[in-house]
Design a protein around this motif. Sequence first.
Motif, mmCIF file in Angstrom:
data_model
loop_
_atom_site.group_PDB
_atom_site.id
_atom_site.type_symbol
_atom_site.label_atom_id
_atom_site.label_comp_id
_atom_site.label_asym_id
_atom_site.label_seq_id
_atom_site.Cartn_x
_atom_site.Cartn_y
_atom_site.Cartn_z
ATOM 1 N N HIS A 6 22.380 9.212 -2.699
ATOM 2 C CA HIS A 6 21.365 8.226 -2.318
ATOM 3 C C HIS A 6 20.007 8.682 -2.849
ATOM 4 O O HIS A 6 19.629 9.842 -2.681
ATOM 5 N N VAL A 7 19.283 7.759 -3.473
ATOM 6 C CA VAL A 7 17.976 8.081 -4.054
ATOM 7 C C VAL A 7 16.975 7.006 -3.661
ATOM 8 O O VAL A 7 17.239 5.803 -3.821
ATOM 9 N N LEU A 8 15.842 7.433 -3.126
ATOM 10 C CA LEU A 8 14.723 6.528 -2.858
ATOM 11 C C LEU A 8 13.579 6.924 -3.780
ATOM 12 O O LEU A 8 13.066 8.034 -3.705
ATOM 13 N N MET A 9 13.174 6.002 -4.665
ATOM 14 C CA MET A 9 12.079 6.270 -5.607
ATOM 15 C C MET A 9 10.849 5.499 -5.149
ATOM 16 O O MET A 9 10.910 4.280 -4.950
ATOM 17 N N LEU A 10 9.748 6.217 -4.992
ATOM 18 C CA LEU A 10 8.489 5.611 -4.566
ATOM 19 C C LEU A 10 7.543 5.438 -5.747
ATOM 20 O O LEU A 10 7.590 6.201 -6.711
ATOM 21 N N SER A 11 6.667 4.446 -5.652
ATOM 22 C CA SER A 11 5.644 4.176 -6.688
ATOM 23 C C SER A 11 6.267 3.891 -8.041
ATOM 24 O O SER A 11 5.800 4.389 -9.066
ATOM 25 N N VAL A 12 7.310 3.063 -8.043
ATOM 26 C CA VAL A 12 7.915 2.660 -9.327
ATOM 27 C C VAL A 12 7.070 1.516 -9.868
ATOM 28 O O VAL A 12 7.480 0.363 -9.913
ATOM 29 N N ASN A 13 5.863 1.860 -10.273
ATOM 30 C CA ASN A 13 4.888 0.873 -10.732
ATOM 31 C C ASN A 13 4.535 1.127 -12.191
ATOM 32 O O ASN A 13 4.698 2.240 -12.701
ATOM 33 N N GLU A 14 4.008 0.102 -12.830
ATOM 34 C CA GLU A 14 3.524 0.258 -14.197
ATOM 35 C C GLU A 14 2.417 1.300 -14.226
ATOM 36 O O GLU A 14 1.514 1.298 -13.390
ATOM 37 N N GLY A 15 2.497 2.196 -15.171
ATOM 38 C CA GLY A 15 1.524 3.281 -15.267
ATOM 39 C C GLY A 15 1.941 4.528 -14.520
ATOM 40 O O GLY A 15 1.373 5.600 -14.731
ATOM 41 N N LYS A 16 2.930 4.396 -13.621
ATOM 42 C CA LYS A 16 3.469 5.546 -12.891
ATOM 43 C C LYS A 16 4.856 5.917 -13.424
ATOM 44 O O LYS A 16 5.193 7.081 -13.544
ATOM 45 N N LEU A 17 5.668 4.904 -13.691
ATOM 46 C CA LEU A 17 7.010 5.131 -14.237
ATOM 47 C C LEU A 17 7.285 4.076 -15.301
ATOM 48 O O LEU A 17 7.614 2.942 -14.982
ATOM 49 N N PRO A 18 7.154 4.386 -16.582
ATOM 50 C CA PRO A 18 6.684 5.695 -17.061
ATOM 51 C C PRO A 18 5.168 5.822 -16.934
ATOM 52 O O PRO A 18 4.469 4.812 -16.807
ATOM 53 N N GLN A 19 4.706 7.063 -16.984
ATOM 54 C CA GLN A 19 3.277 7.295 -16.913
ATOM 55 C C GLN A 19 2.611 6.809 -18.200
ATOM 56 O O GLN A 19 3.240 6.731 -19.251
ATOM 57 N N LYS A 20 1.334 6.494 -18.090
ATOM 58 C CA LYS A 20 0.595 6.065 -19.266
ATOM 59 C C LYS A 20 0.535 7.200 -20.285
ATOM 60 O O LYS A 20 0.252 8.342 -19.943
ATOM 61 N N ALA A 21 0.812 6.872 -21.525
ATOM 62 C CA ALA A 21 0.789 7.886 -22.582
ATOM 63 C C ALA A 21 -0.656 8.198 -22.963
ATOM 64 O O ALA A 21 -1.505 7.318 -23.034
ATOM 65 N N THR A 22 -0.927 9.477 -23.193
ATOM 66 C CA THR A 22 -2.243 9.907 -23.674
ATOM 67 C C THR A 22 -2.037 10.576 -25.027
ATOM 68 O O THR A 22 -1.721 11.752 -25.113
ATOM 69 N N ASP A 23 -2.209 9.775 -26.074
ATOM 70 C CA ASP A 23 -1.896 10.245 -27.424
ATOM 71 C C ASP A 23 -3.143 10.589 -28.227
ATOM 72 O O ASP A 23 -3.187 10.419 -29.438
ATOM 73 N N LEU A 42 9.240 11.114 -5.903
ATOM 74 C CA LEU A 42 7.842 10.669 -5.919
ATOM 75 C C LEU A 42 7.385 10.474 -7.360
ATOM 76 O O LEU A 42 7.168 11.451 -8.089
ATOM 77 N N CYS A 43 7.243 9.232 -7.776
ATOM 78 C CA CYS A 43 6.728 8.964 -9.118
ATOM 79 C C CYS A 43 5.225 9.195 -9.194
ATOM 80 O O CYS A 43 4.664 9.326 -10.274
ATOM 81 N N ASP A 44 4.580 9.235 -8.028
ATOM 82 C CA ASP A 44 3.146 9.527 -7.916
ATOM 83 C C ASP A 44 2.998 10.732 -6.995
ATOM 84 O O ASP A 44 3.337 10.666 -5.810
ATOM 85 N N GLU A 45 2.501 11.855 -7.538
ATOM 86 C CA GLU A 45 2.419 13.081 -6.739
ATOM 87 C C GLU A 45 1.486 12.948 -5.539
ATOM 88 O O GLU A 45 1.596 13.685 -4.569
ATOM 89 N N ASN A 46 0.584 11.969 -5.581
ATOM 90 C CA ASN A 46 -0.321 11.764 -4.448
ATOM 91 C C ASN A 46 0.401 11.255 -3.212
ATOM 92 O O ASN A 46 -0.181 11.193 -2.123
ATOM 93 N N THR A 70 0.840 -1.198 0.000
ATOM 94 C CA THR A 70 0.000 0.000 0.000
ATOM 95 C C THR A 70 0.873 1.246 0.000
ATOM 96 O O THR A 70 2.074 1.194 0.306
ATOM 97 N N ASN A 71 0.255 2.379 -0.333
ATOM 98 C CA ASN A 71 0.970 3.648 -0.291
ATOM 99 C C ASN A 71 1.401 4.003 1.131
ATOM 100 O O ASN A 71 2.450 4.618 1.340
ATOM 101 N N THR A 72 0.597 3.619 2.111
ATOM 102 C CA THR A 72 0.943 3.903 3.508
ATOM 103 C C THR A 72 2.226 3.175 3.907
ATOM 104 O O THR A 72 3.097 3.747 4.574
ATOM 105 N N ILE A 73 2.345 1.925 3.467
ATOM 106 C CA ILE A 73 3.563 1.161 3.769
ATOM 107 C C ILE A 73 4.769 1.801 3.083
ATOM 108 O O ILE A 73 5.854 1.889 3.668
ATOM 109 N N GLN A 74 4.568 2.267 1.845
ATOM 110 C CA GLN A 74 5.650 2.968 1.142
ATOM 111 C C GLN A 74 6.122 4.180 1.936
ATOM 112 O O GLN A 74 7.321 4.404 2.113
#
Length: 546
Positions: free
Chosen positions: A515-532, A333-337, A302-306
């Motif tokens: 040192h870098v900690l990247m959160l929400s490295v999930n499909e659809g977040k990194l990279p974000q879904k393209a809107t073409d 933050l790969c997800d601004e939320n 979950t995001n809370t655990i992250q």
Amino acid sequence: MKYFLQLVAQSLRSRFGNNLSQTVVIFPNKRASLFLNSYLLEQGYPIWAPQYMTISELFTSLTTTQIDDPINTVCRIYKHYQRITDSKDETLDNFYGWGERILADFDDLDKNMGDASLIFRDMREYQEIGEDEEILTDEQIEQLRKFAGDFSEVERSVVRQRYLKLWNALLPLYNALRTELESENLAYEGQLYRSVVEGLNDGTISLPPQIKHVAFVGFNVLDAAEKKLFSILKEQGKALFYWDYDTFYTAPQYSLSVEAGTFLRENLKNFPNELDASNFSNLVHRSASESPIDITFATANTNTIQAQYVRQWLGAEAGHFSPLQASKTAIVLCDENMLEPVLHALPTEKEYRVNVTKGFPLSHTPAYTCIAQAMEQIQYDLNIKAGMVTAKGKQKPTTTVAPLAASMIEQLSRLQQLVQQKAMEAKEHTAEGSWNDILYTEAFFQVYTTLSRFMQLFEDGNLCNEQQESIINLPTLFRLVRQVLRNISIPFHGEPAVGLQVMGVLETRCLDFDHVLMLSVNEGKLPQKATDASFIPFLIRKRYGL
């Protein structure tokens, strides 16, 4: 290993000494400028700092033309569309989404220096595209003909008819919009980019005499207009190029397999780097004296655990973080939320600063909640008054009557008064000068100024017809207000070169950290879904380089 901006600072000092006052440094964003300033001062003696701009600011600084309000531009497109297609029954409420997409296509076309007369040809002519062009394969040409033929059948659906009607109107729409804006010394962004590049090319526009050199730092994907700008300044001997990359993406042995280096390889070929390539071997060609890169993947349900993992990661036992060198550690933050949960999860007992180099979404503040609820209540009350809502609260279908512009301004003014009242209440319940006090004050201010912006559009006649009737109804007005507010981020102003860095992905450009900690490295977040989404078919876009 030296950081990228350290290398840039050393290069600029070696070229121009202590006087960089006649040099402009162009970044993809504004965040990197303060870091470069700190590196320029590393030798400890005074220096005339360069001027810093984004690429957009550079283009706008070279002309007196102003960028038109996007909402106003869409309204202009709508009025031209009504005139060109004789669609008197088409309301702006239905057209607005189309108008935004049309404006995005116009912007894309101009930034890529496309030929509108070719790109916006009738669909009847699309069948002939590719006859003598090698860029399209036989299969692509056949697909294109099939696509065009599907829209040219005698029996067309209503949707197909509307699309074909729109496609036939795109070229006259494009020409009419540009002509109208030019007559008022206005432009949309792509139009301004194109006019500046054309002016630089024919000599009617030039850099101010006080600017002797322009350093472009940390770019990647370039539009055709940007490439042309780079080329013109390069030919004039005024351009310096600094590319932030790794040789893993550009080395010949990897070039066919590493797609992410496509644009970097092209940029390095056309605009050679001022820095030696030996500075960019970090991923696979590290020297024996350098420690290997340690990459760890952590699973979080979950995001809370992250967010809670951030506290653990910053702990002394983890060895990732030193309070004395906080600025060399970044939480991305790969997800601004994730911003709010992360801020609450940071250790409370700390001996270091936290610098948020990312805007706080206005939609996450009480100011947005307040205005959204108020607009819903106003709409509900008006529906009750007009008999449009049943006793059970269900809305009846009804025809829309165009209200006078004055009544729309009155509704916006009521909302402004409510915002003022709620702002004062919020200030009474928060400690003066606290983080929440500053954030909420700015949020209410942003809401207030956005409402003023819409009031000005009505007062200037941009959202009205000749009879001073609004060309949008109240639900659409409120929808547009919400849309604009959702796109606003409240900027945090401070000293980004100091403290633990919390930022979004785009803010990391040009910057290096230990040192870098990247959160929400999930499909659809990194990279974000393209809107073409586009009114220009993919094969046409590919053919003309859009």
